[in-house]
Write a protein that holds these residues in place. Structure first.
Motif, PDB file in Angstrom:
ATOM      1  N   TRP A  85      46.400  39.537  64.135  1.00  0.00           N
ATOM      2  CA  TRP A  85      45.778  40.452  63.022  1.00  0.00           C
ATOM      3  C   TRP A  85      46.715  40.749  61.910  1.00  0.00           C
ATOM      4  CZ3 TRP A  85      41.164  38.762  61.864  1.00  0.00           C
ATOM      5  CH2 TRP A  85      40.218  38.448  62.785  1.00  0.00           C
ATOM      6  N   THR A  86      47.875  41.270  62.272  1.00  0.00           N
ATOM      7  CA  THR A  86      48.882  41.569  61.020  1.00  0.00           C
ATOM      8  C   THR A  86      49.465  40.472  60.489  1.00  0.00           C
ATOM      9  OG1 THR A  86      49.667  43.301  62.602  1.00  0.00           O
ATOM     10  CG2 THR A  86      51.117  42.587  60.730  1.00  0.00           C
ATOM     11  N   SER A  87      49.722  39.367  60.925  1.00  0.00           N
ATOM     12  CA  SER A  87      50.110  38.031  60.592  1.00  0.00           C
ATOM     13  C   SER A  87      49.055  37.397  59.668  1.00  0.00           C
ATOM     14  CB  SER A  87      50.610  37.067  61.542  1.00  0.00           C
ATOM     15  OG  SER A  87      49.632  36.639  62.320  1.00  0.00           O
ATOM     16  N   THR A  88      47.814  37.463  59.975  1.00  0.00           N
ATOM     17  CA  THR A  88      46.638  36.973  59.330  1.00  0.00           C
ATOM     18  C   THR A  88      46.470  37.852  57.924  1.00  0.00           C
ATOM     19  OG1 THR A  88      45.528  36.485  61.421  1.00  0.00           O
ATOM     20  CG2 THR A  88      44.178  36.703  59.348  1.00  0.00           C
ATOM     21  N   GLN A  89      46.693  39.341  58.053  1.00  0.00           N
ATOM     22  CA  GLN A  89      46.654  40.053  56.781  1.00  0.00           C
ATOM     23  C   GLN A  89      47.833  39.790  55.750  1.00  0.00           C
ATOM     24  OE1 GLN A  89      47.605  44.192  57.023  1.00  0.00           O
ATOM     25  NE2 GLN A  89      45.507  44.682  55.999  1.00  0.00           N
ATOM     26  N   ASN A  90      48.641  39.501  56.429  1.00  0.00           N
ATOM     27  CA  ASN A  90      50.005  39.274  55.500  1.00  0.00           C
ATOM     28  C   ASN A  90      49.968  37.872  54.948  1.00  0.00           C
ATOM     29  OD1 ASN A  90      51.245  41.740  56.301  1.00  0.00           O
ATOM     30  ND2 ASN A  90      52.594  40.771  57.694  1.00  0.00           N
ATOM     31  N   SER A  91      49.549  36.875  55.707  1.00  0.00           N
ATOM     32  CA  SER A  91      49.402  35.625  55.078  1.00  0.00           C
ATOM     33  C   SER A  91      48.248  35.697  53.986  1.00  0.00           C
ATOM     34  CB  SER A  91      49.129  34.487  56.241  1.00  0.00           C
ATOM     35  OG  SER A  91      47.888  34.782  56.856  1.00  0.00           O
ATOM     36  N   PHE A  92      47.109  36.363  54.245  1.00  0.00           N
ATOM     37  CA  PHE A  92      46.029  36.450  53.138  1.00  0.00           C
ATOM     38  C   PHE A  92      46.522  36.880  52.080  1.00  0.00           C
ATOM     39  CE2 PHE A  92      42.398  38.422  51.620  1.00  0.00           C
ATOM     40  CZ  PHE A  92      41.306  37.526  51.520  1.00  0.00           C
ATOM     41  N   VAL A  93      46.994  38.343  52.042  1.00  0.00           N
ATOM     42  CA  VAL A  93      47.671  39.020  50.955  1.00  0.00           C
ATOM     43  C   VAL A  93      48.578  38.001  50.158  1.00  0.00           C
ATOM     44  CG1 VAL A  93      49.045  40.937  50.085  1.00  0.00           C
ATOM     45  CG2 VAL A  93      47.093  41.409  51.766  1.00  0.00           C
ATOM     46  N   GLN A  94      49.581  37.382  50.851  1.00  0.00           N
ATOM     47  CA  GLN A  94      50.459  36.555  50.262  1.00  0.00           C
ATOM     48  C   GLN A  94      49.956  35.121  49.464  1.00  0.00           C
ATOM     49  OE1 GLN A  94      51.437  33.211  51.150  1.00  0.00           O
ATOM     50  NE2 GLN A  94      52.695  33.209  49.214  1.00  0.00           N
ATOM     51  N   GLU A  95      48.762  34.584  49.984  1.00  0.00           N
ATOM     52  CA  GLU A  95      48.153  33.844  49.500  1.00  0.00           C
ATOM     53  C   GLU A  95      47.206  34.182  48.193  1.00  0.00           C
ATOM     54  OE1 GLU A  95      45.934  31.890  52.667  1.00  0.00           O
ATOM     55  OE2 GLU A  95      47.794  31.051  53.567  1.00  0.00           O
ATOM     56  N   ARG A  96      46.660  35.311  48.431  1.00  0.00           N
ATOM     57  CA  ARG A  96      45.865  35.776  47.369  1.00  0.00           C
ATOM     58  C   ARG A  96      46.508  36.218  46.094  1.00  0.00           C
ATOM     59  NH1 ARG A  96      43.566  33.348  51.230  1.00  0.00           N
ATOM     60  NH2 ARG A  96      41.455  33.379  51.707  1.00  0.00           N
ATOM     61  N   LEU A  97      47.587  36.773  46.292  1.00  0.00           N
ATOM     62  CA  LEU A  97      48.675  37.147  45.371  1.00  0.00           C
ATOM     63  C   LEU A  97      49.134  36.081  44.369  1.00  0.00           C
ATOM     64  CD1 LEU A  97      50.456  40.286  46.632  1.00  0.00           C
ATOM     65  CD2 LEU A  97      48.607  40.220  45.004  1.00  0.00           C
ATOM     66  N   SER A  98      49.471  34.783  45.184  1.00  0.00           N
ATOM     67  CA  SER A  98      49.962  33.914  44.398  1.00  0.00           C
ATOM     68  C   SER A  98      48.996  33.008  44.023  1.00  0.00           C
ATOM     69  CB  SER A  98      50.829  32.961  45.500  1.00  0.00           C
ATOM     70  OG  SER A  98      49.873  32.412  46.516  1.00  0.00           O
ATOM     71  N   GLY A  99      47.622  33.237  44.275  1.00  0.00           N
ATOM     72  CA  GLY A  99      46.470  32.302  43.580  1.00  0.00           C
ATOM     73  C   GLY A  99      45.499  33.460  43.023  1.00  0.00           C
ATOM     74  N   MET A 100      46.170  34.513  42.311  1.00  0.00           N
ATOM     75  CA  MET A 100      45.237  35.320  41.854  1.00  0.00           C
ATOM     76  C   MET A 100      44.489  34.808  40.432  1.00  0.00           C
ATOM     77  SD  MET A 100      43.843  38.169  41.920  1.00  0.00           S
ATOM     78  CE  MET A 100      44.809  39.152  43.380  1.00  0.00           C
ATOM     79  N   SER A 101      45.189  33.975  39.846  1.00  0.00           N
ATOM     80  CA  SER A 101      44.614  33.562  38.659  1.00  0.00           C
ATOM     81  C   SER A 101      43.315  32.900  38.919  1.00  0.00           C
ATOM     82  CB  SER A 101      45.649  32.692  37.973  1.00  0.00           C
ATOM     83  OG  SER A 101      46.042  31.705  38.296  1.00  0.00           O
ATOM     84  N   LEU A 102      43.358  31.696  39.959  1.00  0.00           N
ATOM     85  CA  LEU A 102      42.331  31.024  40.569  1.00  0.00           C
ATOM     86  C   LEU A 102      41.205  31.726  40.758  1.00  0.00           C
ATOM     87  CD1 LEU A 102      44.230  28.086  42.416  1.00  0.00           C
ATOM     88  CD2 LEU A 102      42.954  27.944  40.037  1.00  0.00           C
ATOM     89  N   ILE A 103      41.497  33.019  41.655  1.00  0.00           N
ATOM     90  CA  ILE A 103      40.431  33.751  42.323  1.00  0.00           C
ATOM     91  C   ILE A 103      39.686  34.391  40.948  1.00  0.00           C
ATOM     92  CG2 ILE A 103      40.025  35.991  43.495  1.00  0.00           C
ATOM     93  CD1 ILE A 103      42.258  35.127  45.325  1.00  0.00           C
ATOM     94  N   GLN A 104      40.351  34.833  40.008  1.00  0.00           N
ATOM     95  CA  GLN A 104      39.539  35.394  38.798  1.00  0.00           C
ATOM     96  C   GLN A 104      38.981  34.310  37.904  1.00  0.00           C
ATOM     97  OE1 GLN A 104      43.270  37.297  36.951  1.00  0.00           O
ATOM     98  NE2 GLN A 104      42.780  39.194  38.165  1.00  0.00           N
ATOM     99  N   VAL A 105      39.460  33.139  37.788  1.00  0.00           N
ATOM    100  CA  VAL A 105      38.956  32.154  37.129  1.00  0.00           C
ATOM    101  C   VAL A 105      37.628  31.572  37.684  1.00  0.00           C
ATOM    102  CG1 VAL A 105      39.061  29.503  36.345  1.00  0.00           C
ATOM    103  CG2 VAL A 105      40.742  31.016  35.950  1.00  0.00           C
ATOM    104  N   PHE A 106      37.317  31.749  38.894  1.00  0.00           N
ATOM    105  CA  PHE A 106      36.133  31.234  39.857  1.00  0.00           C
ATOM    106  C   PHE A 106      35.439  32.740  40.034  1.00  0.00           C
ATOM    107  CE2 PHE A 106      38.610  27.642  40.474  1.00  0.00           C
ATOM    108  CZ  PHE A 106      37.791  26.557  39.944  1.00  0.00           C
ATOM    109  N   ASN A 107      35.770  33.767  39.653  1.00  0.00           N
ATOM    110  CA  ASN A 107      35.217  34.965  39.730  1.00  0.00           C
ATOM    111  C   ASN A 107      34.991  35.168  41.310  1.00  0.00           C
ATOM    112  OD1 ASN A 107      33.996  37.505  38.928  1.00  0.00           O
ATOM    113  ND2 ASN A 107      31.883  36.457  38.749  1.00  0.00           N
ATOM    114  N   ARG A 108      35.831  35.164  42.295  1.00  0.00           N
ATOM    115  CA  ARG A 108      35.632  35.284  43.519  1.00  0.00           C
ATOM    116  C   ARG A 108      36.336  36.512  44.105  1.00  0.00           C
ATOM    117  NH1 ARG A 108      33.027  32.360  46.987  1.00  0.00           N
ATOM    118  NH2 ARG A 108      34.566  32.703  48.407  1.00  0.00           N
TER     119      ARG A 108
END
Length: 166
Positions: A85-108
């Motif tokens: 779960w720690t590795s899942t959390q770390n990978s989730f945070v890393q992927e979301r931070l690098s793709g933050m602009s896409l998350i905001q564009v699609f209002n996710r």
């Protein structure tokens, strides 16, 4: 492999493995050798003082071995879940931070927050399971130790009392 595995998982596992190896080499070997030497000297001294009490005190070893094995299996699974779960959390945070602009564009933002919250809940449950097993293990060990110390004191006191009456 690298296309299917998240960067956070790889970084978490690499850091954890390197820390474990460093700990084993710096502390592990020296501590094990020192502990074995202490046990040998204590056993020799115990048997020189009183053989009967030494045998009584050694009867605790099989019981402690069984209890330790039981908790070792439970804790191995709990640590594995915690690590996953720690590795899942770390990978989730890393992927979301690098793709933050896409998350905001699609209002996710709300959906991603819900996923992050679910990961946090599962990580907390894994951490609490580890703490739970440790909170059971140490009192059980203390209880068994106290019972055997009481038994040793009883036998030693009884032997001293009967030796004095003779």
């Amino acid at each position: 492999f690298f296309d299917k595995t998240a960067i956070g998982n790889l970084v978490t596992r690499a850091v954890g493995d390197v820390e474990t190896i460093a700990t084993v080499y710096t502390d592990g070997f020296l501590m094990v050798f020192g502990d074995i030497l202490k046990v040998v000297f204590v056993l020799v001294a115990m048997f020189q003082v009183n053989t009967e009490l030494s045998y009584i005190s050694l009867t605790i070893l099989p019981i402690m071995l069984l209890i330790t094995r039981f908790f070792q299996k439970k804790l191995r699974k709990a640590f594995g879940d915690e690590r996953a779960w720690t590795s899942t959390q770390n990978s989730f945070v890393q992927e979301r931070l690098s793709g933050m602009s896409l998350i905001q564009v699609f209002n996710r933002q709300e959906a991603e927050f819900k996923k992050f919250d679910d990961i946090n809940v599962n990580l907390k449950a894994a951490l609490l399971k580890t703490v739970f097993y440790f909170s059971l293990f140490f009192p059980v060990v203390e209880l068994i130790s106290s019972v055997f110390i009481g038994l040793i004191l009883f036998v030693a006191g009884y032997n001293a009392l009967t030796a004095r009456d003779i």
